[in-house]
Design a protein around this motif. Structure first.
Motif, short mmCIF file in Angstrom:
data_model
loop_
_atom_site.label_atom_id
_atom_site.label_comp_id
_atom_site.label_asym_id
_atom_site.label_seq_id
_atom_site.Cartn_x
_atom_site.Cartn_y
_atom_site.Cartn_z
N CYS A 8 27.72 41.17 0.72
CA CYS A 8 28.75 40.21 0.89
C CYS A 8 30.17 40.52 1.36
O CYS A 8 30.59 41.43 0.39
CB CYS A 8 28.82 39.22 -0.03
SG CYS A 8 27.28 38.00 -0.74
N HIS A 12 33.57 34.34 -1.65
CA HIS A 12 32.92 33.30 -2.05
C HIS A 12 33.98 32.31 -2.87
O HIS A 12 34.91 32.71 -3.39
CB HIS A 12 31.86 33.85 -3.29
CG HIS A 12 30.85 34.50 -2.55
ND1 HIS A 12 30.59 35.48 -3.31
CD2 HIS A 12 30.22 34.65 -1.46
CE1 HIS A 12 29.48 36.35 -2.76
NE2 HIS A 12 29.43 35.48 -1.50
N CYS A 42 31.69 33.36 2.61
CA CYS A 42 30.37 34.34 2.75
C CYS A 42 29.48 33.14 3.23
O CYS A 42 29.24 32.08 2.65
CB CYS A 42 29.97 34.81 1.64
SG CYS A 42 28.68 35.77 1.79
N CYS A 44 26.17 33.37 2.64
CA CYS A 44 25.16 33.62 1.67
C CYS A 44 25.27 32.33 1.13
O CYS A 44 24.00 31.97 0.29
CB CYS A 44 25.32 34.69 0.97
SG CYS A 44 26.25 34.55 -0.38
#
Ligand SMILES: [Zn+2]
Length: 96
Positions: A8, A12, A42, A44
């Motif tokens: 990452c 976040h 991010c 993800c």
């Protein structure tokens, strides 16, 4: 989902605080021409936030990645400094 930290590279968002300020998220409507993303969270996570700027103005975009489609909402356009303050508050969980 387990993600190794070095996969990452973008931040976040922190968990929203209990008394966080609720932003007004609206359907995108091209209010700011040639806006380009200058920061993003991010990818993800299912929900990705972006800060987009153009000509001294800015807004935030929220994209929820669903199965096969994306749900996009944006804040209203504000002066860049104000939008950056909101961006920081978003990352730290003070607004969402
Ligand atoms: Zn990540």
């Amino acid at each position: 989902m387990v993600i190794l930290p070095d996969e990452c590279v973008s931040p976040h968002v922190a968990m929203a605080q209990r008394d966080h300020v609720r932003l007004e998220w609206r359907r995108p409507y091209q209010a700011l021409e040639r806006a380009r993303p200058v920061a993003w969270t991010c990818f993800c996570r299912a929900t990705v936030y972006e800060l987009l700027e153009s000509a001294g103005q800015a807004f935030l975009r929220r994209t929820v990645q669903l199965d096969g489609r994306h749900e996009v909402h944006e804040t209203s356009v504000r002066p860049i400094n104000e939008a950056r303050t909101i961006w920081t508050a978003l990352l730290t969980g003070r607004t969402r």
